[in-house]
Design a protein around this motif. Structure first.
Motif, PDB file in Angstrom:
ATOM      1  N   PHE A 102       3.620   1.689  -5.282  1.00 48.15           N
ATOM      2  CA  PHE A 102       2.543   1.741  -4.296  1.00 48.15           C
ATOM      3  C   PHE A 102       2.998   2.539  -3.092  1.00 48.15           C
ATOM      4  O   PHE A 102       4.117   2.353  -2.597  1.00 48.15           O
ATOM      5  N   HIS A 103       2.135   3.452  -2.627  1.00 44.23           N
ATOM      6  CA  HIS A 103       2.391   4.194  -1.391  1.00 44.23           C
ATOM      7  C   HIS A 103       1.359   3.734  -0.356  1.00 44.23           C
ATOM      8  O   HIS A 103       0.153   3.835  -0.603  1.00 44.23           O
ATOM      9  N   PRO A 104       1.796   3.225   0.803  1.00 44.23           N
ATOM     10  CA  PRO A 104       0.879   2.547   1.740  1.00 44.23           C
ATOM     11  C   PRO A 104       0.136   3.472   2.695  1.00 44.23           C
ATOM     12  O   PRO A 104       0.086   3.231   3.895  1.00 44.23           O
ATOM     13  N   TYR A 105      -0.459   4.517   2.157  1.00 45.18           N
ATOM     14  CA  TYR A 105      -1.095   5.524   3.011  1.00 45.18           C
ATOM     15  C   TYR A 105      -2.600   5.297   3.105  1.00 45.18           C
ATOM     16  O   TYR A 105      -3.395   6.231   2.913  1.00 45.18           O
ATOM     17  N   LEU A 106      -3.014   4.080   3.407  1.00 37.38           N
ATOM     18  CA  LEU A 106      -4.442   3.763   3.427  1.00 37.38           C
ATOM     19  C   LEU A 106      -5.181   4.475   4.556  1.00 37.38           C
ATOM     20  O   LEU A 106      -6.394   4.671   4.481  1.00 37.38           O
ATOM     21  N   ASN A 107      -4.464   4.855   5.595  1.00 33.38           N
ATOM     22  CA  ASN A 107      -5.092   5.562   6.727  1.00 33.38           C
ATOM     23  C   ASN A 107      -4.214   6.746   7.131  1.00 33.38           C
ATOM     24  O   ASN A 107      -3.889   6.926   8.298  1.00 33.38           O
ATOM     25  N   SER A 165       0.337   1.723   7.666  1.00 35.34           N
ATOM     26  CA  SER A 165      -0.288   0.526   7.090  1.00 35.34           C
ATOM     27  C   SER A 165       0.781  -0.407   6.527  1.00 35.34           C
ATOM     28  O   SER A 165       1.572  -0.007   5.682  1.00 35.34           O
ATOM     29  N   CYS A 166       0.745  -1.657   7.005  1.00 37.84           N
ATOM     30  CA  CYS A 166       1.728  -2.638   6.544  1.00 37.84           C
ATOM     31  C   CYS A 166       1.018  -3.975   6.323  1.00 37.84           C
ATOM     32  O   CYS A 166       0.464  -4.206   5.252  1.00 37.84           O
ATOM     33  N   LEU A 194       3.148  -3.712  -3.528  1.00 38.53           N
ATOM     34  CA  LEU A 194       2.801  -3.402  -2.139  1.00 38.53           C
ATOM     35  C   LEU A 194       3.982  -3.690  -1.213  1.00 38.53           C
ATOM     36  O   LEU A 194       4.317  -2.875  -0.350  1.00 38.53           O
ATOM     37  N   TYR A 195       4.630  -4.846  -1.379  1.00 41.39           N
ATOM     38  CA  TYR A 195       5.788  -5.168  -0.553  1.00 41.39           C
ATOM     39  C   TYR A 195       6.884  -4.119  -0.718  1.00 41.39           C
ATOM     40  O   TYR A 195       7.482  -3.668   0.262  1.00 41.39           O
ATOM     41  N   GLU A 196       7.129  -3.739  -1.955  1.00 44.68           N
ATOM     42  CA  GLU A 196       8.175  -2.750  -2.214  1.00 44.68           C
ATOM     43  C   GLU A 196       7.774  -1.383  -1.676  1.00 44.68           C
ATOM     44  O   GLU A 196       8.621  -0.648  -1.137  1.00 44.68           O
ATOM     45  N   GLY A 197       6.480  -1.033  -1.796  1.00 45.40           N
ATOM     46  CA  GLY A 197       6.029   0.263  -1.306  1.00 45.40           C
ATOM     47  C   GLY A 197       6.186   0.402   0.191  1.00 45.40           C
ATOM     48  O   GLY A 197       6.620   1.456   0.687  1.00 45.40           O
ATOM     49  N   VAL A 198       5.850  -0.656   0.954  1.00 45.47           N
ATOM     50  CA  VAL A 198       6.056  -0.610   2.395  1.00 45.47           C
ATOM     51  C   VAL A 198       7.546  -0.512   2.710  1.00 45.47           C
ATOM     52  O   VAL A 198       7.966   0.244   3.594  1.00 45.47           O
ATOM     53  N   ALA A 199       8.374  -1.263   1.978  1.00 45.34           N
ATOM     54  CA  ALA A 199       9.822  -1.196   2.205  1.00 45.34           C
ATOM     55  C   ALA A 199      10.373   0.196   1.877  1.00 45.34           C
ATOM     56  O   ALA A 199      11.224   0.725   2.596  1.00 45.34           O
TER      57      ALA A 199
END
Length: 511
Positions: free
Chosen positions: A347-352, A304-305, A383-388
């Motif tokens: 934030f950890h982007p593990y929505l799916n 997820s990005c 969110l931006y930092e978590g994806v990075a």
């Protein structure tokens, strides 16, 4: 005969890419300039949590709509060749009469978790040895095992398997084939993609004769038929090249032709890719043959990005989805006013679920450290930092294999955000270059040019690839993020078992 010399304006190459949320067609000249482009939205269905499906018929409607618009924009320009790309793993099943049996299961679908675990236990090492990749829920092999068990009628009715881009090409040429890159993406072929593996197919009882012949990525497979021409506006007889997966096309189109120069993609999902001269069969990364001769690309990605950004934007602004790369206005300005670290918010982007390097469909997203002091801008910056950070997690898997990224080309809708691009440069601590044209449809157009002989080889075609901007990491922020990444990883490790317990609770919840 059309003038095919460099710079000729009357000759174009058409690239078509089926993305997760839209289909895009791009016509380029021999100098790489975009002559015309068009896109159409694609609907994704999620009948159950973790499921992702699309109707192939809608793909073809989008292709016909965009190509007609391209032809209208191009005027008298001759379209000398076409190539199509799409996401790997996504399959279309047809019966003996050529009818699509069911919606296509997408590359990010998570339904095959139980089948994946079973295949890992019974044959995980053999699958990695033969296919060069580890079995995970997003691959065709476990998805088709799920189909066999849960939809036996569909399994017994199908006669042919197509990969997504091959099914679209079939509607142009009437032919049936795939290329080595997409063959590898099924987890049913050898690691070099040159042949189907009876041993792998036998693991799920899959009949070999239903798999397409494998042709070279850059070969011409057929020409636009009269029937397809009437639908798309393309001229009958226009040559159509086999094509490849979207990631292969976009990494090549972004200029990834040498070791050390990678590609970072901020799209529906986010990926990190590096060129390698040999496959790296490890459970933490994915390996595919590349467009570049005698080369592979190694890829790791987070599920997820831009999809996560769109989710948060809709929640914060009560606006409908605007598609990949939209909504970088006011929220970006608010996020830019928040210092690095988002005031202690992670934030950890593990929505799916998550892919590399954890390969765990049960992981879920989180905001950790949230307080009354946090604004909308802090949530967006986190969110931006978590994806990075997740991309840095992926990059560490490369480093463990001896693969180093000295610089990266940044592509995808997320690259439209200058703030997000800078955060990626700071977190990864590498030089970021923004290619002039960095999407899969542009790479597909170059593939078309090589296939029809306009360019003699991939290196010659790559001469038209340009860079429009460079972003350097800021040393103090890079040092801060190096420390923050350790905390990010500690949180992930602590919450992983809790995520598994939450999955059990979801399964026990009353209807």
């Amino acid at each position: 005969m059309a003038d095919r010399s460099p710079g000729a304006s009357a000759f174009g190459l058409l690239g078509i890419d089926l993305g997760a949320g839209s289909l895009k067609s791009t016509l380029i000249g021999l100098d790489g300039a975009v002559l015309a482009e068009s896109s159409a939205p694609i609907r994704t269905m999620s009948p159950r949590p973790g499921w992702s499906e699309q109707a192939p018929g809608e793909w073809m409607e989008a292709l016909a709509r965009t190509t007609r618009e391209i032809v209208g924009q191009a005027g008298n320009a001759e379209i000398g060749g076409v190539a199509i790309t799409a996401g790997a793993h996504t399959q279309v099943l047809e019966d003996a009469g050529g009818n699509v049996i069911r919606p296509a299961i997408l590359w990010n679908d998570q339904r095959a978790g139980a089948e994946t675990e079973e295949l890992r236990r019974q044959a995980g090492a053999d699958i990695l040895r033969i296919a060069g990749n580890s079995v995970n829920p997003t691959w065709t092999l476990p998805q088709m095992l799920w189909l066999k068990r849960n939809e036996p009628d569909a399994f017994t009715r199908f006669s042919r398997l197509y990969l997504a881009k091959d099914w679209l090409r079939k509607n142009l040429t009437g032919t049936w084939e795939t290329d080595p890159i997409d063959a590898v993406g099924t987890l049913m072929a050898s690691a070099d993609g040159k042949s189907w593996s009876a041993e792998l197919c036998d693991m799920i009882g899959w009949p070999l004769h239903t798999l397409p012949p494998i042709r070279p990525t850059l070969s011409v497979c057929g020409c636009v038929t009269v029937q397809a021409a009437s639908l798309t506006g393309l001229k009958p007889g226009t040559p159509v090249v086999c094509g490849a997966s979207d990631t292969a096309a976009e990494t090549y189109g972004a200029g990834m032709l040498e070791e050390g120069l990678g590609v970072v993609k901020l799209a529906t999902a986010a990926t990190v890719s590096l060129l390698s001269r040999r496959p790296r069969p490890e459970a933490t990364v994915i390996n595919y043959p590349h467009i570049v001769p005698e080369a592979y690309y190694t890829i790791a990605g987070t599920n997820s990005c831009a999809s996560a950004h769109d989710w948060l934007r809709r929640i914060l602004t009560d606006q409908r989805s605007g598609g990949e790369g939209s909504g970088f206005g006011d929220l970006d300005r608010e996020a830019a006013s928040v210092p690095a670290g988002a005031e202690g918010l992670f934030f950890h982007p593990y929505l799916n679920g998550e892919r590399s390097p954890h390969w765990d469909p049960l992981l879920r997203a989180d905001f950790v450290g949230l307080g009354f002091n946090h604004s909308r801008g802090a949530l967006v910056r986190a969110l931006y930092e978590g994806v990075a950070y997740s991309l840095r997690d992926c990059l560490n898997a490369f480093c463990a294999l001896g693969l180093n990224m000295k610089a990266a080309r940044l592509i995808g809708g997320g690259a439209k955000s200058r703030l997000w691009s800078q955060i990626v440069a700071d977190v990864l601590n590498i030089r970021i270059e923004l290619p002039a044209n960095g999407d899969a449809s542009f790479g597909a157009a170059l593939i078309a040019g090589i296939g029809v002989g306009v360019f003699p080889d991939p290196y010659s075609a790559a001469q038209v690839i340009g860079v429009r901007d460079t972003i350097m990491p800021e040393p103090s922020r890079a040092a801060y993020y190096a420390e923050g990444f350790r905390t990010y990883c500690d949180i992930q490790k602590a919450l992983a078992p809790i995520n598994h317990r939450l999955a059990e609770l979801r399964g026990l919840a009353p209807g």
